[in-house]
Design a protein around this motif. Structure first.
Motif, mmCIF file in Angstrom:
data_model
loop_
_atom_site.group_PDB
_atom_site.id
_atom_site.type_symbol
_atom_site.label_atom_id
_atom_site.label_comp_id
_atom_site.label_asym_id
_atom_site.label_seq_id
_atom_site.Cartn_x
_atom_site.Cartn_y
_atom_site.Cartn_z
ATOM 1 N N MET A 272 -6.073 11.488 4.064
ATOM 2 C CA MET A 272 -6.943 10.443 3.518
ATOM 3 C C MET A 272 -6.164 9.518 2.593
ATOM 4 S SD MET A 272 -10.429 12.526 2.630
ATOM 5 C CE MET A 272 -11.203 11.102 1.875
ATOM 6 N N LEU A 273 -5.332 10.101 1.732
ATOM 7 C CA LEU A 273 -4.524 9.293 0.816
ATOM 8 C C LEU A 273 -3.593 8.365 1.588
ATOM 9 C CD1 LEU A 273 -3.623 11.963 -1.902
ATOM 10 C CD2 LEU A 273 -5.251 10.080 -2.117
ATOM 11 N N GLU A 274 -2.987 8.878 2.652
ATOM 12 C CA GLU A 274 -2.103 8.045 3.483
ATOM 13 C C GLU A 274 -2.896 6.936 4.167
ATOM 14 O OE1 GLU A 274 1.064 7.891 3.480
ATOM 15 O OE2 GLU A 274 1.688 9.818 2.657
ATOM 16 N N THR A 275 -4.111 7.240 4.592
ATOM 17 C CA THR A 275 -4.966 6.225 5.220
ATOM 18 C C THR A 275 -5.307 5.121 4.218
ATOM 19 O OG1 THR A 275 -5.925 7.847 6.733
ATOM 20 C CG2 THR A 275 -7.181 5.831 6.383
ATOM 21 N N TYR A 276 -5.653 5.517 2.990
ATOM 22 C CA TYR A 276 -5.934 4.521 1.954
ATOM 23 C C TYR A 276 -4.701 3.647 1.715
ATOM 24 C CZ TYR A 276 -10.044 7.390 0.781
ATOM 25 O OH TYR A 276 -11.221 8.091 0.813
ATOM 26 N N GLU A 277 -3.534 4.273 1.660
ATOM 27 C CA GLU A 277 -2.301 3.515 1.423
ATOM 28 C C GLU A 277 -2.024 2.562 2.575
ATOM 29 O OE1 GLU A 277 1.243 1.942 -0.051
ATOM 30 O OE2 GLU A 277 -0.517 2.816 -1.020
ATOM 31 N N ASN A 278 -2.256 2.986 3.804
ATOM 32 C CA ASN A 278 -2.033 2.122 4.965
ATOM 33 C C ASN A 278 -2.934 0.893 4.940
ATOM 34 O OD1 ASN A 278 -0.003 3.693 6.065
ATOM 35 N ND2 ASN A 278 -1.417 4.919 7.271
ATOM 36 N N LYS A 279 -4.093 1.024 4.299
ATOM 37 C CA LYS A 279 -5.025 -0.105 4.240
ATOM 38 C C LYS A 279 -4.836 -0.960 2.991
ATOM 39 C CE LYS A 279 -8.460 2.149 7.060
ATOM 40 N NZ LYS A 279 -9.796 2.726 7.167
ATOM 41 N N LEU A 280 -4.528 -0.324 1.860
ATOM 42 C CA LEU A 280 -4.498 -1.042 0.588
ATOM 43 C C LEU A 280 -3.092 -1.344 0.055
ATOM 44 C CD1 LEU A 280 -7.403 0.930 -1.106
ATOM 45 C CD2 LEU A 280 -7.506 -1.337 -0.066
ATOM 46 N N HIS A 281 -2.121 -0.566 0.420
ATOM 47 C CA HIS A 281 -0.705 -0.780 0.074
ATOM 48 C C HIS A 281 -0.418 -0.804 -1.432
ATOM 49 C CE1 HIS A 281 -0.113 -1.684 4.307
ATOM 50 N NE2 HIS A 281 -1.116 -2.553 4.223
ATOM 51 N N LEU A 282 -1.171 -0.074 -2.224
ATOM 52 C CA LEU A 282 -0.930 -0.075 -3.671
ATOM 53 C C LEU A 282 0.415 0.553 -4.027
ATOM 54 C CD1 LEU A 282 -4.449 0.899 -5.067
ATOM 55 C CD2 LEU A 282 -3.449 -1.375 -4.806
ATOM 56 N N TYR A 283 0.753 1.659 -3.392
ATOM 57 C CA TYR A 283 2.029 2.325 -3.676
ATOM 58 C C TYR A 283 3.201 1.451 -3.231
ATOM 59 C CZ TYR A 283 5.837 5.716 -3.327
ATOM 60 O OH TYR A 283 7.050 6.355 -3.448
ATOM 61 N N GLU A 284 3.087 0.876 -2.053
ATOM 62 C CA GLU A 284 4.149 0.008 -1.529
ATOM 63 C C GLU A 284 4.399 -1.175 -2.465
ATOM 64 O OE1 GLU A 284 4.778 -3.035 2.218
ATOM 65 O OE2 GLU A 284 3.344 -1.404 2.430
ATOM 66 N N LYS A 285 3.343 -1.807 -2.927
ATOM 67 C CA LYS A 285 3.482 -2.950 -3.836
ATOM 68 C C LYS A 285 4.039 -2.515 -5.191
ATOM 69 C CE LYS A 285 -0.174 -5.563 -1.613
ATOM 70 N NZ LYS A 285 -1.553 -6.059 -1.708
ATOM 71 N N PHE A 286 3.622 -1.340 -5.654
ATOM 72 C CA PHE A 286 4.149 -0.793 -6.899
ATOM 73 C C PHE A 286 5.662 -0.603 -6.798
ATOM 74 C CE2 PHE A 286 5.554 3.148 -8.976
ATOM 75 C CZ PHE A 286 5.368 2.810 -10.308
ATOM 76 N N MET A 287 6.123 -0.036 -5.694
ATOM 77 C CA MET A 287 7.552 0.198 -5.515
ATOM 78 C C MET A 287 8.319 -1.126 -5.393
ATOM 79 S SD MET A 287 7.863 3.374 -5.872
ATOM 80 C CE MET A 287 9.538 3.684 -5.378
ATOM 81 N N GLN A 288 7.747 -2.095 -4.718
ATOM 82 C CA GLN A 288 8.393 -3.403 -4.610
ATOM 83 C C GLN A 288 8.511 -4.071 -5.972
ATOM 84 O OE1 GLN A 288 5.898 -5.419 -1.762
ATOM 85 N NE2 GLN A 288 7.005 -4.590 -0.004
ATOM 86 N N ARG A 289 7.445 -3.989 -6.780
ATOM 87 C CA ARG A 289 7.488 -4.565 -8.134
ATOM 88 C C ARG A 289 8.551 -3.874 -8.976
ATOM 89 N NH1 ARG A 289 2.069 -4.634 -7.760
ATOM 90 N NH2 ARG A 289 1.789 -2.696 -8.909
ATOM 91 N N ALA A 290 8.609 -2.548 -8.887
ATOM 92 C CA ALA A 290 9.586 -1.799 -9.680
ATOM 93 C C ALA A 290 11.015 -2.192 -9.293
ATOM 94 C CB ALA A 290 9.378 -0.302 -9.489
ATOM 95 N N THR A 291 11.260 -2.373 -8.011
ATOM 96 C CA THR A 291 12.586 -2.773 -7.539
ATOM 97 C C THR A 291 12.943 -4.172 -8.031
ATOM 98 O OG1 THR A 291 12.340 -1.393 -5.572
ATOM 99 C CG2 THR A 291 13.999 -3.135 -5.469
ATOM 100 N N LEU A 292 11.995 -5.101 -7.938
ATOM 101 C CA LEU A 292 12.244 -6.467 -8.402
ATOM 102 C C LEU A 292 12.473 -6.518 -9.908
ATOM 103 C CD1 LEU A 292 9.694 -8.506 -6.275
ATOM 104 C CD2 LEU A 292 12.185 -8.610 -6.138
ATOM 105 N N ILE A 293 11.696 -5.778 -10.655
ATOM 106 C CA ILE A 293 11.875 -5.742 -12.111
ATOM 107 C C ILE A 293 13.259 -5.216 -12.458
ATOM 108 C CG2 ILE A 293 11.120 -4.557 -14.217
ATOM 109 C CD1 ILE A 293 8.239 -4.841 -13.149
ATOM 110 N N GLU A 294 13.680 -4.187 -11.747
ATOM 111 C CA GLU A 294 15.016 -3.610 -11.991
ATOM 112 C C GLU A 294 16.111 -4.635 -11.706
ATOM 113 O OE1 GLU A 294 17.537 -0.083 -9.951
ATOM 114 O OE2 GLU A 294 15.490 0.439 -10.535
ATOM 115 N N LYS A 295 15.968 -5.394 -10.620
ATOM 116 C CA LYS A 295 16.956 -6.416 -10.270
ATOM 117 C C LYS A 295 16.996 -7.521 -11.320
ATOM 118 C CE LYS A 295 16.877 -5.820 -5.257
ATOM 119 N NZ LYS A 295 16.480 -6.411 -3.959
#
Length: 107
Positions: free
Chosen positions: A61-84
């Motif tokens: 269910m958690l993976e299904t929510y992530e596939n639809k909402l992408h909150l974790y993916e966006k969080f990781m992208q933000r963290a990477t950009l902030i680090e850069k």
């Protein structure tokens, strides 16, 4: 295994409000508090298999929510950009570094 556990922990943080209280309890005990399936089954007065099935279903269910909402993916992208950005900022730019730190604290 550790990478999967970390991912599930993040997904749980983002989507726990969408879970039932029972699902939250099992996930919290298993992934956060590191209880074994046997310990959870003893505390919940259900079979070990019931706990296992519930956890696996909840992970899906958690993976299904992530596939639809992408909150974790966006969080990781933000963290990477902030680090850069942080690496590009000269040490004497305190105001910019303060803003970067504020961005980090938002997540």
């Amino acid at each position: 295994m550790l990478e999967k556990t970390n991912r599930i922990n993040y997904l749980y943080d983002f989507y726990q409000a969408l879970l039932t209280p029972k699902q939250r309890d099992y996930m919290e005990m298993y992934f956060v508090e590191d209880y074994s399936l046997g310990e959870i089954s003893d505390l919940s007065l259900v079979s070990r298999q019931a706990v296992y099935d519930n956890i696996k279903r909840t992970e899906k269910m958690l993976e299904t929510y992530e596939n639809k909402l992408h909150l974790y993916e966006k969080f990781m992208q933000r963290a990477t950009l902030i680090e850069k950005v942080e690496k590009l900022v000269p040490d004497n730019e305190n105001d910019l570094l303060n803003m970067i730190n504020q961005l980090k604290e938002l997540d």
